[in-house]
Scaffold this active site. Structure first.
Site, mmCIF file in Angstrom:
data_model
loop_
_atom_site.group_PDB
_atom_site.id
_atom_site.type_symbol
_atom_site.label_atom_id
_atom_site.label_comp_id
_atom_site.label_asym_id
_atom_site.label_seq_id
_atom_site.Cartn_x
_atom_site.Cartn_y
_atom_site.Cartn_z
ATOM 1 N N ASP A 128 0.866 -1.170 0.000
ATOM 2 C CA ASP A 128 0.000 0.000 0.000
ATOM 3 C C ASP A 128 0.913 1.234 0.000
ATOM 4 O OD1 ASP A 128 -2.131 1.750 0.062
ATOM 5 O OD2 ASP A 128 -3.237 0.639 1.581
HETATM 6 C C1 BGC Z 1 -5.144 3.202 0.019
HETATM 7 C C2 BGC Z 1 -5.163 2.262 -1.165
HETATM 8 C C3 BGC Z 1 -4.957 3.042 -2.439
HETATM 9 C C4 BGC Z 1 -3.659 3.813 -2.351
HETATM 10 C C5 BGC Z 1 -3.331 4.620 -3.599
HETATM 11 C C6 BGC Z 1 -3.944 4.124 0.000
HETATM 12 O O1 BGC Z 1 -4.109 5.128 0.943
HETATM 13 O O2 BGC Z 1 -5.178 2.454 1.219
HETATM 14 O O3 BGC Z 1 -6.376 1.560 -1.202
HETATM 15 O O4 BGC Z 1 -4.976 2.181 -3.542
HETATM 16 O O5 BGC Z 1 -3.753 4.708 -1.254
HETATM 17 O O6 BGC Z 1 -4.146 5.710 -3.738
#
Ligand code: BGC
Length: 726
Positions: A268
């Site tokens: 993530d």
């Molecule tokens: C989220 C993800 C997301 C990523 C990119 C993170 O804060 O948990 O689900 O894909 O950001 O935007």
């Protein structure tokens, strides 16, 4: 590399290119990777986060690149495309990255799709996302949130499908199949146990590993089998003491070894504190600059190169990281894109509309719905900005729709996600749509500011439709299940004044409903997407017969839950928090079944304007459970039913599992027979010592049900004992 190996590798790569990819994705990945320099290898295992809101892009993102959540440079000399990644669970997002982007189709929340119990809709939504990605040049979707809704206060449940692993897996897989069918890589996320948002980067989720296999991991296992997603995104949190992105057990032992997953694992965003995560099975660092913000380092750039130079990161592991990425590129066909097809926005709106229609759940109806269309009713519409539109969940999944939002009202809050926390309204006004469908009625709107003001209108109306909304989103858990801004008081007051009150809820989670006994009807519309106002109006007027079923249990009281209080709620950002998942695999309805308690509304529950009857229910046992039943629409309206098959008792410890379901559209008087065969893992326990699934020989009770706590008929069948799988 010896010259002859290089020659063979080149030959395989050329053969692959010239013979319509006669060589499979694994051979092609191996052949390409062997030709790469170390610099090229290290280039592919990091992505960079695009700048939003007019800020300057990181210099590693070349000018002209359509900015989005992630960018990884390609290797043109070897035909490796750059990776352009966008968030996409509910449509292609754009939180200020691309000022010229005219907007995308905003689907209903995934939990609404969960309520439809309709895998085909998940596939349609995925294909829609894939097409809108292609036209923008995005080839990796960060879609497919499949965490289980373990806590009804999780701010992100709207991005997930259900509390049940099987329903989650079936829908998540179809979303991925829809996206990847358009030649775009899709991701399943967040692996795993990111089931609360409170201090998610400092959260340690403690669970019995065997119970995890029967719940959250089973959702991933089945979804991966059914859709072969190009990538998996690891979660922010720790699982049993190790960060999910650096968790050898979850990544190497379970995902890659036991399940044989061949795509790549990305982290993530800003979730990689150490380069050693590469040894534990992480293949790509995502949004590397965010790691600099969070951990003061970008572990997969300089630190990982240093580890490689010092022999701490084996060449074999680096090759494997790269090959996994290449394999997914080749398997999904990202390297073979022709020109993108034109996007049919009207057709895409229809998909959003259909998901909203099928996802709306009718919770209560004392003959108040459908609304009479043949009388000049005086209808009061109260609250929820129903004159403007419908709300959406906030955070990285929020889609900027074509034409922009109807309104953006800042909410804010502590923590890093504060800038994304707004009340965002899509332009689909339930009030305007009701006016279209009820031309004889006389409508008046009250904003629901105070109970005293709202009752003035309620008093002089035949019917009151009160809207209840709540801002839920990434980075924040709900403190309780009440409606904010005094809406519960307004609904209570208007229902006291006018007994013909109907409540429409637009939330991502269950609601406490202190006014429940005073109102005539309750409609759960979730965050219903860009055509949501129309779907709500169609259900209220009977143009559409509601068919949604709850994908999440509505508790009567938070005290009933495995955790009456959310651990760490209210602690400042950055504070470590430990969540003990003592319920193990007994999530949601399974928990209630074990305790023998009834919730407010059970999983699988939902009313219709028609009625359904079941006959010829037959169940056979043996290796697994197979059931047949004939369903008949016994009422006067066309409608859809969702018969559900559950395990309700098993040898040893009592347990409940959803084994199968099917959504059936039936005309009045029409019948259809269906067969549901259970995935044997749903009947088994995971044996942690043997590391295998285990079915104990004995008698298993199987129910055909209208909802988790509403069995219609039960049968006992015998299963043979066995160990299987890994
Ligand atoms: C989220 C993800 C997301 C990523 C990119 C993170 O804060 O948990 O689900 O894909 O950001 O935007």
């Amino acid at each position: 590399m010896p010259a002859f190996v290089q020659a063979i590798a080149l030959l395989i790569a050329q053969l692959g290119a010239s013979q319509g990819q006669a060589a499979g994705p694994d051979e092609r990945a191996r052949a390409t990777e062997q030709q790469m320099t170390d610099d090229e290898r290290f280039g592919l295992i990091v992505s960079f986060h695009g700048a939003t809101g007019g800020m300057v892009n990181d210099e590693r993102i070349p000018p002209g690149v359509a900015t989005s959540a992630g960018y990884t440079p390609g290797v043109p000399r070897l035909g490796i495309p750059a990776l352009h990644m966008s968030d996409a669970s509910l449509g292609i997002t754009n939180p200020g990255y691309r000022p010229d982007d005219k907007g995308a189709t905003a689907l209903p929340a995934s939990i609404a799709l969960g309520a439809s119990f309709n895998p085909q809709l998940a596939r349609d939504g995925g294909a829609m996302i894939g097409r809108e990605a292609r036209i923008r040049g995005f080839n990796v979707m960060l879609a497919g949130g499949i965490n289980l809704a373990r806590d009804v206060r999780n701010g992100r449940n709207f991005e997930y499908y259900a509390e049940d692993p099987y329903l989650t897996a079936v829908l998540g897989a179809e979303a991925v199949n829809g996206i990847q069918g358009e030649g775009v890589i899709s991701t399943l996320k967040h692996y795993t146990l990111n089931c609360n948002e409170t201090n998610r980067q400092w959260l340690d989720a403690i669970i019995d590993p065997a119970a995890l296999r029967e719940s959250d991991l089973l959702a991933f296992e089945i979804a991966i089998e059914r859709s072969q997603p190009g990538s998996i995104m690891s979660a922010y949190n720790k699982v049993n003491g190790e960060y999910a992105g650096g968790n050898n057990h979850l990544l190497n032992e379970v995902l890659k070894d036991a399940w044989g997953y061949r795509g790549w694992v990305m982290s993530d965003w800003g979730a990689v504190p150490r380069w050693q995560f590469a040894l534990a099975g992480l293949d790509q660092e995502s949004g590397a600059q965010l790691d600099m913000v969070n951990w003061k380092a970008e572990p997969f750039t300089e630190p990982l190169r240093k580890a490689y130079a010092e022999g701490k990161l084996p060449m074999q592991r680096l090759s494997d990281m790269v090959r996994r990425i290449l394999r997914s590129i080749y398997a999904v066909g990202v390297d073979r894109w022709g020109p993108a097809a034109a996007v049919d926005l009207n057709g895409h709106n229809e998909i959003a509309l259909e998901i909203a229609r099928q996802g709306i759940v009718l919770l209560k109806n004392d003959r108040a719905l459908p609304l009479a269309t043949d009388r000049p009713l005086r209808i009061a519409v109260i609250g929820g900005y129903a004159e403007l539109g419908v709300p959406i969940g906030t955070g990285s999944s929020a889609v900027l729709p074509v034409g922009g939002y109807a309104a953006t009202i800042p909410i804010g809050g502590p923590g890093m996600m504060e800038y994304l926390r707004n009340l965002l309204l899509l332009r689909s006004s339930p009030l305007a749509e009701l006016r279209k469908l009820l031309p004889m009625a006389e409508f008046e709107f009250d904003p629901g500011q105070t109970p005293a003001e709202a009752v003035l209108l309620a008093k002089r109306s035949d019917v009151v439709i009160a809207f209840g909304i709540r801002v839920e989103g990434e980075g924040y858990d709900l403190a309780d299940l009440s409606l904010p801004w005094g809406q519960d008081m307004v609904i209570d007051a208007v229902a006291t004044e006018n007994p013909n009150t109907i409540v429409v809820l637009e939330t991502g989670n269950p609601v406490s409903m202190p006014w429940r006994d005073k109102v005539k009807a309750i409609v759960q519309a979730w965050y219903p997407g860009q055509a949501g106002g129309r779907a709500i109006a169609e259900v209220l007027t009977g143009k559409v017969n509601p068919s949604g079923r709850l994908p999440i249990t509505f508790p009567d009281d938070l005290a009933e839950l495995p955790r009456p209080a959310t651990p760490g709620l209210g602690t400042p950002w950055g504070m470590p928090v430990t969540v003990h998942y003592e319920e193990g695999a007994e999530v949601g309805y399974r928990w209630y079944a074990q305790k023998g308690e009834k919730p407010k509304y059970p999983f699988g529950y939902g009313l219709s304007y028609t009625t359904f009857g079941y006959k010829d229910f037959r169940v056979s046992g043996g290796e697994t459970v197979t059931a047949t039943v004939t369903v008949t629409n016994t009422g006067r309206f066309p409608g859809a039913d969702v018969p559900q098959l559950y395990l309700t008792d098993a040898p040893g410890r009592r347990r409940m599992r959803l084994l199968g379901f099917e959504r059936l559209e039936l005309a009045p008087g029409a019948s259809r027979s269906i067969t549901m065969a259970a995935d044997p893992r749903l009947l088994a326990r995971f044996d942690g010592d043997k590391r295998q699934w285990r079915i104990d020989a004995g008698d298993y009770t199987i129910a055909l049900s209208r909802a988790a706590d509403a069995p219609v008929e039960q049968r006992v069948v015998r299963l043979v004992g066995r160990f299987f799988g890994r």
